[in-house]
Motif scaffolding. Structure first.
Motif, PDB file in Angstrom:
ATOM      1  N   ALA A 164      35.760   4.534 -20.220  1.00  0.00           N
ATOM      2  CA  ALA A 164      36.043   4.475 -18.785  1.00  0.00           C
ATOM      3  C   ALA A 164      34.863   5.006 -17.980  1.00  0.00           C
ATOM      4  N   ALA A 165      34.268   6.109 -18.461  1.00  0.00           N
ATOM      5  CA  ALA A 165      33.096   6.681 -17.780  1.00  0.00           C
ATOM      6  C   ALA A 165      31.919   5.713 -17.821  1.00  0.00           C
ATOM      7  N   ALA A 166      31.773   5.032 -18.955  1.00  0.00           N
ATOM      8  CA  ALA A 166      30.679   4.065 -19.099  1.00  0.00           C
ATOM      9  C   ALA A 166      30.823   2.908 -18.122  1.00  0.00           C
ATOM     10  N   ILE A 167      32.044   2.465 -17.907  1.00  0.00           N
ATOM     11  CA  ILE A 167      32.289   1.371 -16.959  1.00  0.00           C
ATOM     12  C   ILE A 167      31.877   1.783 -15.550  1.00  0.00           C
ATOM     13  N   ALA A 168      32.290   2.990 -15.138  1.00  0.00           N
ATOM     14  CA  ALA A 168      31.937   3.484 -13.802  1.00  0.00           C
ATOM     15  C   ALA A 168      30.429   3.634 -13.650  1.00  0.00           C
ATOM     16  N   ALA A 169      29.788   4.188 -14.707  1.00  0.00           N
ATOM     17  CA  ALA A 169      28.333   4.396 -14.664  1.00  0.00           C
ATOM     18  C   ALA A 169      27.592   3.071 -14.536  1.00  0.00           C
ATOM     19  N   LYS A 170      28.043   2.049 -15.264  1.00  0.00           N
ATOM     20  CA  LYS A 170      27.378   0.747 -15.220  1.00  0.00           C
ATOM     21  C   LYS A 170      27.552   0.059 -13.868  1.00  0.00           C
ATOM     22  N   LEU A 171      28.731   0.219 -13.272  1.00  0.00           N
ATOM     23  CA  LEU A 171      28.950  -0.369 -11.954  1.00  0.00           C
ATOM     24  C   LEU A 171      28.017   0.252 -10.916  1.00  0.00           C
ATOM     25  N   ALA A 204      15.128  -5.085  -2.331  1.00  0.00           N
ATOM     26  CA  ALA A 204      14.272  -4.413  -1.354  1.00  0.00           C
ATOM     27  C   ALA A 204      12.793  -4.664  -1.602  1.00  0.00           C
ATOM     28  N   VAL A 205      12.410  -4.813  -2.890  1.00  0.00           N
ATOM     29  CA  VAL A 205      10.985  -4.993  -3.220  1.00  0.00           C
ATOM     30  C   VAL A 205      10.694  -6.377  -3.791  1.00  0.00           C
ATOM     31  N   ASN A 206      11.672  -7.291  -3.710  1.00  0.00           N
ATOM     32  CA  ASN A 206      11.485  -8.664  -4.195  1.00  0.00           C
ATOM     33  C   ASN A 206      11.087  -8.682  -5.666  1.00  0.00           C
ATOM     34  N   SER A 207      11.837  -7.953  -6.491  1.00  0.00           N
ATOM     35  CA  SER A 207      11.575  -7.915  -7.931  1.00  0.00           C
ATOM     36  C   SER A 207      12.673  -8.668  -8.667  1.00  0.00           C
ATOM     37  N   GLY A 208      12.311  -9.821  -9.222  1.00  0.00           N
ATOM     38  CA  GLY A 208      13.280 -10.613  -9.972  1.00  0.00           C
ATOM     39  C   GLY A 208      13.805  -9.869 -11.188  1.00  0.00           C
ATOM     40  N   SER A 209      12.928  -9.081 -11.829  1.00  0.00           N
ATOM     41  CA  SER A 209      13.332  -8.335 -13.024  1.00  0.00           C
ATOM     42  C   SER A 209      14.411  -7.312 -12.683  1.00  0.00           C
ATOM     43  N   LEU A 210      14.224  -6.577 -11.576  1.00  0.00           N
ATOM     44  CA  LEU A 210      15.211  -5.571 -11.192  1.00  0.00           C
ATOM     45  C   LEU A 210      16.521  -6.217 -10.751  1.00  0.00           C
ATOM     46  N   ILE A 211      16.430  -7.301 -10.002  1.00  0.00           N
ATOM     47  CA  ILE A 211      17.643  -7.991  -9.554  1.00  0.00           C
ATOM     48  C   ILE A 211      18.449  -8.471 -10.756  1.00  0.00           C
ATOM     49  N   ALA A 212      17.735  -9.043 -11.756  1.00  0.00           N
ATOM     50  CA  ALA A 212      18.403  -9.517 -12.971  1.00  0.00           C
ATOM     51  C   ALA A 212      19.007  -8.355 -13.755  1.00  0.00           C
ATOM     52  N   SER A 213      18.275  -7.238 -13.823  1.00  0.00           N
ATOM     53  CA  SER A 213      18.777  -6.059 -14.541  1.00  0.00           C
ATOM     54  C   SER A 213      20.023  -5.503 -13.860  1.00  0.00           C
ATOM     55  N   GLY A 214      20.006  -5.489 -12.515  1.00  0.00           N
ATOM     56  CA  GLY A 214      21.164  -5.005 -11.776  1.00  0.00           C
ATOM     57  C   GLY A 214      22.386  -5.873 -12.005  1.00  0.00           C
ATOM     58  N   ALA A 215      22.179  -7.183 -11.963  1.00  0.00           N
ATOM     59  CA  ALA A 215      23.288  -8.114 -12.194  1.00  0.00           C
ATOM     60  C   ALA A 215      23.808  -7.975 -13.620  1.00  0.00           C
ATOM     61  N   ASP A 216      22.875  -7.779 -14.569  1.00  0.00           N
ATOM     62  CA  ASP A 216      23.244  -7.618 -15.979  1.00  0.00           C
ATOM     63  C   ASP A 216      24.068  -6.343 -16.171  1.00  0.00           C
ATOM     64  N   ALA A 217      23.676  -5.258 -15.474  1.00  0.00           N
ATOM     65  CA  ALA A 217      24.407  -3.991 -15.589  1.00  0.00           C
ATOM     66  C   ALA A 217      25.836  -4.135 -15.069  1.00  0.00           C
ATOM     67  N   SER A 218      25.992  -4.823 -13.942  1.00  0.00           N
ATOM     68  CA  SER A 218      27.331  -5.053 -13.384  1.00  0.00           C
ATOM     69  C   SER A 218      28.177  -5.882 -14.343  1.00  0.00           C
ATOM     70  N   PHE A 219      27.525  -6.874 -14.978  1.00  0.00           N
ATOM     71  CA  PHE A 219      28.222  -7.718 -15.943  1.00  0.00           C
ATOM     72  C   PHE A 219      28.615  -6.906 -17.174  1.00  0.00           C
ATOM     73  N   ASP A 220      27.738  -5.969 -17.574  1.00  0.00           N
ATOM     74  CA  ASP A 220      28.041  -5.106 -18.721  1.00  0.00           C
ATOM     75  C   ASP A 220      29.292  -4.280 -18.469  1.00  0.00           C
ATOM     76  N   ALA A 221      29.501  -3.876 -17.212  1.00  0.00           N
ATOM     77  CA  ALA A 221      30.692  -3.106 -16.873  1.00  0.00           C
ATOM     78  C   ALA A 221      31.955  -3.919 -17.160  1.00  0.00           C
ATOM     79  N   VAL A 222      31.868  -5.213 -16.862  1.00  0.00           N
ATOM     80  CA  VAL A 222      33.002  -6.101 -17.142  1.00  0.00           C
ATOM     81  C   VAL A 222      33.234  -6.200 -18.644  1.00  0.00           C
TER      82      VAL A 222
END
Length: 379
Positions: A133-140, A152-170
Motif C-alpha cells: 500500500a505504501a509503495a502504491i502511494a509512493a509511486k503515485l 517543465a523542461v521539455n524532457s521526453g525521458s522524464l515525462i515517460a518516466s513519470g507516466a511509467d511510475a504512475s502506471f507502476d502504481a496501478v
C-alpha cells in the motif's frame, strides 16, 4: 545569434540538465527503496507477483541512471566533430531505457508462466500488505512529480518516466488486489497477475522503442509550432506568404530550420536581406527555432498576363483531389518560363501519377512555355 543569446541558450541548457539530473536522482532513491522493500516481502511471502514488481522498480532505477548519463553527455558543448552539439544523445539514452523496460517485461513473463506451470502457495502478512500500500502511494506521488518536472523542461525521458511510475502504481495495486483475494477467498491468482504485469511492461517497452525510433528517423514537426512560426513570418511587412518550412531536431530545445518566403518582385536585395534578418531574429526569439536559411519566392506584380496565367494554372492544379497547395509561382513572360511547387497529400496512393497528370495538363495549356514544377513535401 549574438554572444549574449548564445550565453542565454547555454544557461538554459545547463539549468535544464540540472533539473533532469535532480529529478532522476530522486527517482533512483525512491525506486531502490521500493525495490528492496518489495523484494524482501516477495521472498518472505513466496509471491512471484511482488518479486516481479520489485524487479520492475529496479529497472526504473536503472532507467533513471541512464537518463542522468544521457543528460550529462547531451549537455556537452559543440565541437569540431559535432558543431550542432550532442543533444541527440538523449534519444540514444531513451532507446536504452526502452530496451531495458522491454527486457524486464519479457523476463517477468517467463517467470510468471513458470509459476503457473509449477504453482507455489504464497503466505501474506499484514506487514507485506502495508508495504504494498505504501509503495502504491509512493509511486503515485513520484509519477506526478517526475511528469510535471519533465513537462517543465521539455524532457521526453522524464515525462515517460513519470507516466511509467504512475502506471507502476496501478500494477502494484493489482498485486495488492491479488493478495487480498488470496487472503479472503483462498484463491491464488498472483501468477496470472504476474502475466498481466509482464504484458503491460512489454507493451510499454514496445511503445517507448517505437516513439524513440520516430525521433531517430525524423517525425513530422508539431503542427501547432509550424502554424505559429508561419504566422510570425507572415506578420513581417514584406512577407506575403511562408512555405516549405523544414525543421530539423538536434535534441530537446535545439531545432534548426529553413523556410521560403513569398515577396513582391519589386523588393530590392537590401530589403530582402533586412526582411530575412528580421524574420530569423523574431522566430528564434518567439519560438526558439533557429532559421539558418530564408529562401525567396517572387510574386509577379507588374504583368497582368502573368497574373492571369497564375490564376488559371492555380485553378487547374487545385481542382485535383489530393492537391493540398500550390505556391512559389513565378512566370517570365518574355523568356517564356514558369515555375511553381505543388504539395500532394501522402494519402494519395500514386502521387507521382497525379503529379505527372497535372504537369501534362499545364504544359498542354501553355505549350510555348518551359515549366519547372516541383512536387513538394507535405510538412
Amino acid at each position: 545569434m549574438d554572444q549574449k543569446e548564445k550565453a542565454g541558450v547555454a544557461s538554459i541548457a545547463a539549468a535544464r540538465s540540472r533539473v533532469i539530473i535532480k529529478t532522476s536522482l530522486i527517482g533512483i532513491v525512491v525506486n531502490v527503496i521500493l525495490a528492496a522493500g518489495k523484494a524482501a516481502v516477495g521472498i518472505l511471502t513466496n509471491s512471484i507477483a511482488i518479486v516481479l514488481d520489485a524487479i520492475n522498480n529496479l529497472s526504473d532505477a536503472l532507467s533513471s541512471v541512464i537518463t542522468i548519463l544521457g543528460a550529462k553527455f547531451a549537455n556537452r558543448k559543440p565541437d569540431k566533430k559535432h558543431p550542432l552539439g550532442y543533444g541527440r544523445i538523449e534519444y540514444l539514452s531513451a532507446m536504452i531505457v526502452s530496451t531495458i523496460v522491454l527486457y524486464a517485461g519479457i523476463s517477468s513473463l517467463v517467470e510468471s508462466v513458470k509459476k503457473i506451470i509449477h504453482p507455489e502457495a504464497a503466505s501474506y502478512t499484514t506487514v507485506s500488505l502495508v508495504v504494498l500500500a505504501a509503495a502504491i502511494a509512493a509511486k503515485l506521488l513520484l509519477g506526478s512529480y517526475v511528469k510535471s518536472r519533465g513537462k517543465a523542461v521539455n524532457s521526453g525521458s522524464l515525462i515517460a518516466s513519470g507516466a511509467d511510475a504512475s502506471f507502476d502504481a496501478v500494477l502494484s495495486a493489482s498485486v495488492l488486489a491479488s493478495a487480498l483475494v488470496y487472503i479472503f477467498f483462498h484463491i491464488s491468482i498472483e501468477a496470472y497477475v504476474g502475466v498481466l504485469i509482464a504484458a503491460a511492461i512489454i507493451k510499454a517497452g514496445i511503445e517507448m522503442v517505437s516513439d524513440t525510433l520516430n525521433d531517430f528517423i525524423g517525425r513530422r514537426p508539431d503542427a501547432e509550432l509550424v502554424r505559429a512560426i508561419k504566422k510570425t513570418i507572415r506578420e513581417d511587412p514584406d512577407a506575403r506568404g511562408a512555405y516549405d518550412l523544414i525543421l530539423n531536431d538536434y535534441g530537446p530545445n535545439m531545432v534548426i530550420g529553413s523556410v521560403h518566403v513569398e515577396v513582391l518582385d519589386t523588393l530590392a536585395a537590401e530589403q530582402i536581406d533586412s526582411m530575412a534578418r528580421r524574420i530569423t531574429n523574431r522566430v528564434y526569439s518567439e519560438h526558439g527555432v533557429l532559421l539558418t536559411g530564408v529562401g525567396v519566392y517572387s510574386i509577379n506584380t507588374s504583368d497582368d498576363a502573368a497574373s492571369e496565367m497564375r490564376s488559371r494554372i492555380t485553378h487547374m492544379v487545385v481542382e485535383n483531389e489530393g492537391v493540398l497547395q500550390m505556391h512559389g509561382f513565378y512566370a517570365d513572360m518574355q523568356k517564356k518560363t514558369c515555375s511553381f511547387d505543388i504539395i500532394i497529400d501522402f494519402d494519395i496512393e500514386n502521387r507521382t501519377e497525379l503529379f505527372t497528370k497535372i504537369t501534362e495538363k499545364v504544359q498542354s495549356a501553355y505549350p510555348d512555355f518551359v515549366f519547372s514544377i516541383t512536387m513538394d513535401i507535405d510538412i
